[in-house]
Design an enzyme around this catalytic site. Structure first.
Site, PDB file in Angstrom:
ATOM      1  CG  ASN A  43      -2.185   1.251   0.674  1.00 56.50           C
ATOM      2  OD1 ASN A  43      -1.964   1.840   0.318  1.00 56.50           O
ATOM      3  ND2 ASN A  43      -2.768   0.713   2.690  1.00 56.50           N
ATOM      4  NE  ARG A 101      -6.232   1.810  -0.478  1.00 55.18           N
ATOM      5  CZ  ARG A 101      -6.137   2.443   0.642  1.00 55.18           C
ATOM      6  NH1 ARG A 101      -5.188   2.801   0.258  1.00 55.18           N
ATOM      7  NH2 ARG A 101      -7.225   3.079   0.044  1.00 55.18           N
ATOM      8  CG  HIS A 124     -13.445   3.773   2.348  1.00 53.04           C
ATOM      9  ND1 HIS A 124     -14.122   4.152   2.961  1.00 53.04           N
ATOM     10  CD2 HIS A 124     -11.948   3.868   2.955  1.00 53.04           C
ATOM     11  CE1 HIS A 124     -13.260   4.663   3.913  1.00 53.04           C
ATOM     12  NE2 HIS A 124     -11.941   4.976   3.085  1.00 53.04           N
ATOM     13  CG  LEU A 169     -18.760   3.761  10.229  1.00 58.60           C
ATOM     14  CD1 LEU A 169     -19.241   4.447  11.558  1.00 58.60           C
ATOM     15  CD2 LEU A 169     -18.998   4.642   9.830  1.00 58.60           C
ATOM     16  N   GLY A 170     -13.394   4.539   9.883  1.00 54.20           N
ATOM     17  CA  GLY A 170     -12.583   5.078  10.384  1.00 54.20           C
ATOM     18  C   GLY A 170     -11.782   6.627   9.951  1.00 54.20           C
ATOM     19  N   GLY A 179     -11.511   7.562   7.277  1.00 50.53           N
ATOM     20  CA  GLY A 179     -12.655   8.394   5.947  1.00 50.53           C
ATOM     21  C   GLY A 179     -13.178   7.187   6.384  1.00 50.53           C
ATOM     22  NE  ARG A 198     -11.157  12.536   3.582  1.00 51.72           N
ATOM     23  CZ  ARG A 198     -11.149  11.167   3.598  1.00 51.72           C
ATOM     24  NH1 ARG A 198     -11.533  10.623   2.952  1.00 51.72           N
ATOM     25  NH2 ARG A 198     -10.041  10.392   3.631  1.00 51.72           N
ATOM     26  CG  ASP A 209      -8.826   9.607  18.116  1.00 48.68           C
ATOM     27  OD1 ASP A 209      -9.943   8.720  18.205  1.00 48.68           O
ATOM     28  OD2 ASP A 209      -7.578   9.316  18.650  1.00 48.68           O
ATOM     29  CG  MET A 210     -15.765   9.072  17.494  1.00 43.61           C
ATOM     30  SD  MET A 210     -16.451   9.912  17.850  1.00 43.61           S
ATOM     31  CE  MET A 210     -17.209   9.536  15.615  1.00 43.61           C
ATOM     32  N   GLY A 256     -11.828   1.740  12.481  1.00 43.09           N
ATOM     33  CA  GLY A 256     -11.534   2.407  13.726  1.00 43.09           C
ATOM     34  C   GLY A 256     -12.864   2.648  14.481  1.00 43.09           C
ATOM     35  CB  VAL A 257     -15.332   5.413  14.330  1.00 45.65           C
ATOM     36  CG1 VAL A 257     -16.558   5.963  14.621  1.00 45.65           C
ATOM     37  CG2 VAL A 257     -13.920   6.102  13.871  1.00 45.65           C
ATOM     38  N   GLY A 258     -15.777   2.337  12.951  1.00 42.56           N
ATOM     39  CA  GLY A 258     -16.960   1.275  13.694  1.00 42.56           C
ATOM     40  C   GLY A 258     -16.850   0.417  14.142  1.00 42.56           C
ATOM     41  CD  GLU A 267      -9.089  -1.653   3.367  1.00 35.84           C
ATOM     42  OE1 GLU A 267      -9.838  -0.332   2.338  1.00 35.84           O
ATOM     43  OE2 GLU A 267      -8.664  -0.951   4.625  1.00 35.84           O
TER      44      GLU A 267
HETATM   45  P1  AMP Z   1      -8.605   3.804  10.817  1.00 36.83           P
HETATM   46  O1  AMP Z   1      -8.817   4.555   9.642  1.00 36.83           O
HETATM   47  O2  AMP Z   1     -10.090   2.539  10.486  1.00 36.83           O
HETATM   48  O3  AMP Z   1      -7.471   3.284  11.359  1.00 36.83           O
HETATM   49  O4  AMP Z   1      -9.779   4.543  12.042  1.00 36.83           O
HETATM   50  C1  AMP Z   1      -9.030   5.293  12.514  1.00 36.83           C
HETATM   51  C2  AMP Z   1      -9.333   6.015  13.193  1.00 36.83           C
HETATM   52  O5  AMP Z   1     -10.668   5.450  14.722  1.00 36.83           O
HETATM   53  C3  AMP Z   1      -9.332   6.873  14.512  1.00 36.83           C
HETATM   54  O6  AMP Z   1      -8.571   8.808  14.374  1.00 36.83           O
HETATM   55  C4  AMP Z   1      -9.847   7.161  15.882  1.00 36.83           C
HETATM   56  O7  AMP Z   1     -10.553   8.062  15.938  1.00 36.83           O
HETATM   57  C5  AMP Z   1     -10.510   5.779  15.320  1.00 36.83           C
HETATM   58  N1  AMP Z   1     -10.706   4.722  17.380  1.00 36.83           N
HETATM   59  C6  AMP Z   1     -10.324   3.899  16.831  1.00 36.83           C
HETATM   60  N2  AMP Z   1      -9.745   3.309  18.257  1.00 36.83           N
HETATM   61  C7  AMP Z   1     -10.865   3.934  18.649  1.00 36.83           C
HETATM   62  C8  AMP Z   1     -11.532   3.853  20.016  1.00 36.83           C
HETATM   63  N3  AMP Z   1     -11.101   2.692  20.350  1.00 36.83           N
HETATM   64  N4  AMP Z   1     -12.742   4.621  19.681  1.00 36.83           N
HETATM   65  C9  AMP Z   1     -13.064   5.398  19.485  1.00 36.83           C
HETATM   66  N5  AMP Z   1     -12.859   5.604  18.260  1.00 36.83           N
HETATM   67  C10 AMP Z   1     -11.397   5.143  18.254  1.00 36.83           C
END
Ligand code: AMP
Length: 400
Positions: free
Chosen positions: A10, A93, A182, A211-212, A214, A243, A284-285, A332-334, A386
């Site tokens: 990637n 990728r 995605h 839900l990451g 992006g 975004r 960051d969530m 990450g969020v999901g 992925e």
């Molecule tokens: P990704 O792009 O899939 O790596 O997701 C990254 C995002 O996931 C980060 O910016 C966080 O906002 C979110 N994230 C990661 N761990 C957690 C958690 N334990 N609780 C809430 N959000 C999280």
């Protein structure tokens, strides 16, 4: 020796992520990252073999070729260099495959030229992806290189969902339509959801929510994508970390005419200073939820805007699909934010999805259902993978 391993690359504009997978069982043999490619000062390589010690070193990485050579040395030290007979293929990728690439594709000169032709649609990503492919090819010209496109899974979206209602000639001349992104993740997660329900992918309709940092939603009918929230670029749709997702396009003219902002400034605003960060300062969530729980009003609003947009898309995709078997959260969020999952389906009981709070907040990590038995529509959490999906597609292609 049978070639059963796949190296997944990637490559971004200044970084190269890689994973080596054993396809006999889908296990990860090594993963690594080379950072600060082409930047001033030294770069950094981090390499972690499965079950082994993480190795880290500073090195000079003027370009992608140097980065991949360094990664190859680490992999060779563990037993599988880029010239190893165990290696069946390299899976790359590639972010934008336009309408040309509907499936994983064996790279040749014609394919490289076509990915190059798509650069205007993904000016930041496709050139970096191309650099990775060209480098890997030069290091071992005998090894099959397979391009796996982020957009491919969405090429089944019908025209009525993919076309913007703008002048058709202008749209055609400049290839303006909704492509979606995605795709590798939505494909993997929708298939895993069918397995979780003990059904075949062709039998189920799933709404997948990636839900990451992006974020995008997809409506998947019987294994085929029929709608998705990202469009010409990954800016459209859900609220994301930085975004905006959907805005009235007139916001752009307004900011240009009234605030005197240039197109580049507005581009930067909507891509980097919007979403959760724009609304409350944090992208960051975890931080957003923490601040919200402390009574911070801006964080509360950011969370509510995020959740409202998500609910709106879930509702829309019920209308698109007609019948829905599952709503699945990933990335990450999901995968981690139970609060987001609760808020996303809150009030949708009449449509069918319900979250069981005990299951939703349990410390499980694997693919799982978080809805009660009685729910008419299952709610699932599926960790996305992925790299495994890219490796699986590449391996299937070279063994076809
Ligand atoms: P990704 O792009 O899939 O790596 O997701 C990254 C995002 O996931 C980060 O910016 C966080 O906002 C979110 N994230 C990661 N761990 C957690 C958690 N334990 N609780 C809430 N959000 C999280």
């Amino acid at each position: 020796m049978k070639a059963t391993q796949v190296l997944v690359l990637n490559s971004g504009s200044s970084s190269l992520k890689y994973q080596l997978l054993e396809m006999a069982d889908g296990s990860r043999l090594a993963s690594g990252l080379v950072e600060r490619i082409g930047e001033q000062g030294t770069g950094r390589l981090v390499h972690t073999p499965a079950g082994g010690e993480r190795r880290e070193r500073a090195l000079s990485v003027p370009d992608h070729a140097a980065a991949l050579r360094a990664a190859g040395e680490e992999l060779a030290a563990d037993g599988t260099g880029l010239d190893s007979p165990r290696l069946a293929a390299v899976g790359h990728r590639v972010v934008h495959g336009g309408r040309s690439f509907t499936e994983p594709t064996l790279v040749d000169d014609r394919v490289l030229a076509e990915i190059e032709r798509l650069v205007p649609l993904a000016p930041l990503h496709n050139p970096a992806n191309l650099a990775g492919i060209r480098t890997a090819r030069a290091l071992n010209p005998e090894l099959p290189q397979v391009a796996v496109f982020d957009t491919a899974f969405h090429t089944t979206i019908p025209d009525h969902a993919a076309c913007y209602a703008i002048d058709a000639d202008v749209a055609a001349a400049h290839r303006v339509r909704r492509y979606g992104f995605h795709g590798t993740s939505h494909a993997f997660v929708s298939r895993a959801t069918a397995a979780l329900l003990d059904r075949r992918p062709e039998e189920v309709n799933v709404i997948t929510l990636h839900l990451g940092n992006g974020a995008s939603a997809a409506a998947v009918a019987g294994g085929r994508c029929v709608d998705t929230s990202m469009g010409l670029t990954p800016l459209e749709g859900l609220v994301m970390g930085t975004r905006s997702g959907d805005v009235d396009p007139a916001v752009v003219f307004h900011l240009h005419r009234v605030a005197g902002m240039s197109v580049d400034e507005i581009d930067e605003l909507l891509n980097s200073r919007s979403g959760l960060r724009g609304l409350c300062g944090d992208n960051d969530m975890r931080e957003v939820v923490r601040r919200m729980d402390e009574g911070d009003g801006r964080a509360r609003l950011a969370f509510d805007v995020y959740a409202h947009r998500l609910r709106s898309y879930i509702g829309a995709y019920f209308a698109v699909l007609g019948r829905v078997d599952a709503v699945t959260f990933t990335a990450g969020v999901g995968e981690n934010a139970s609060r987001v999952r609760t808020a996303a389906v809150a009030g949708l009981d009449a449509l069918g999805p319900v979250v069981d709070e005990r299951l939703n907040t349990a410390a499980d990590r694997g693919p799982r259902l978080i809805s009660p038995e009685y729910a008419r529509v299952a709610v699932a959490v599926v960790p996305t993978d992925e790299e495994l999906e890219i490796a699986t597609q590449a391996f299937a292609l070279v063994n076809a």
